[in-house]
Enzyme design. Sequence first.
Site, PDB file in Angstrom:
ATOM      1  CD  GLU A  60      27.428 105.872  33.183  1.00 36.04           C
ATOM      2  OE1 GLU A  60      27.635 104.636  33.302  1.00 36.04           O
ATOM      3  OE2 GLU A  60      26.547 106.479  33.827  1.00 36.04           O
ATOM      4  CG  HIS A 103      28.513 101.559  36.679  1.00 33.92           C
ATOM      5  ND1 HIS A 103      27.994 102.473  37.558  1.00 33.92           N
ATOM      6  CD2 HIS A 103      28.450 100.364  37.313  1.00 33.92           C
ATOM      7  CE1 HIS A 103      27.619 101.862  38.673  1.00 33.92           C
ATOM      8  NE2 HIS A 103      27.901 100.581  38.553  1.00 33.92           N
ATOM      9  CG  LEU A 154       3.954  78.354  39.210  1.00 35.27           C
ATOM     10  CD1 LEU A 154       4.426  78.246  40.661  1.00 35.27           C
ATOM     11  CD2 LEU A 154       5.108  78.046  38.256  1.00 35.27           C
ATOM     12  CB  ALA A 156       5.830  74.234  31.971  1.00 36.47           C
TER      13      ALA A 156
HETATM   14 ZN   LIG Z   1      27.882 104.420  37.320  1.00 39.49          ZN
END
Ligand SMILES: [Zn+2]
Length: 302
Positions: free
Chosen positions: A56, A54, A236, A165
């Site tokens: 942190e 993560h 679509l 598209a």
């Molecule tokens: Zn975390």
Amino acid sequence: MATPAQLAAMRRAIALSAAGLGTTSPNPPVGCVILDPQGRIVGEGYHERKGEAHAETQALAAAGTDAEGGTAVVTLEPCNHYGRTPPCRQALIDANVSHVVISMIDPTSRGEGGAAALRAAGITVETGVLQDEALVVLGPWLTALETRRPEITWPYLITSVGIGALPDATPEADFLRRNADAVLQTDGTVTEAVPGAHGTGILELAVPAGADALSVAGCLYEGGVRRLLLRGGPNLAVPFIAAGVLDRVLAYAPEGIPSHRPTDFLPWPELPPGFTVTGAARTGGLVRIEARRDQAARQVAS
Ligand SMILES: [Zn+2]
């Protein structure tokens, strides 16, 4: 009140978090900056992929002992649960930080998230710092959490023969894929927007045959998709528009379309009904109009 150094660090953390766009789902893209007691940046990190460290943890590893007595500035409330990685609130406590500055509270924590645990450990915690700015990155993840479906975007190309598209081999299409999780094709198949981007984060991309737009959206959410692109023409996209689950369109048209261009054959001149222009730009020979679905009736000045 957050200090100028903490506000500057939060904006840096928001920028770091954006490096996880398109790869963290179903986890949120989060950034973290560690300040030493003098307010100097001593560590930075962001969450890159589900199952990996993560934000942190990354930032604390970079800061080492310089984090002691310092401040952790993080865009989302640190986690408080043992998952694939130990909880970040414990890493912050173990690193002896004195303050934690948080932008968004994690709505899944229900008041029992990292903030409460950090306060119980004697750390001062400030929340709600630069929330509007953090939402620029975290917004689609938070909205998907509320609606239980991905944010759905349809890019399309308006030509002299119709709407189709956006071609894959364009810088614009590449840019959109890098900021998305998955792509739904006209034949109903779903592919990772960037193959391998999520590692094992998105496990299940199968859509039941005959499913309507709403159940397709729900099914992809359950499979870990938080940002979806539609790759195709109106056939679509129209069911998603009708179901009220298409959030954003990007309409591309070649520059220099003559003013006498006939539009009778188009389903709409530029945007589907119910969409509001939110941006415009020229890009590589195309004009791009960005629009969002109207959230509510607008007040019209008289
Ligand atoms: Zn975390």
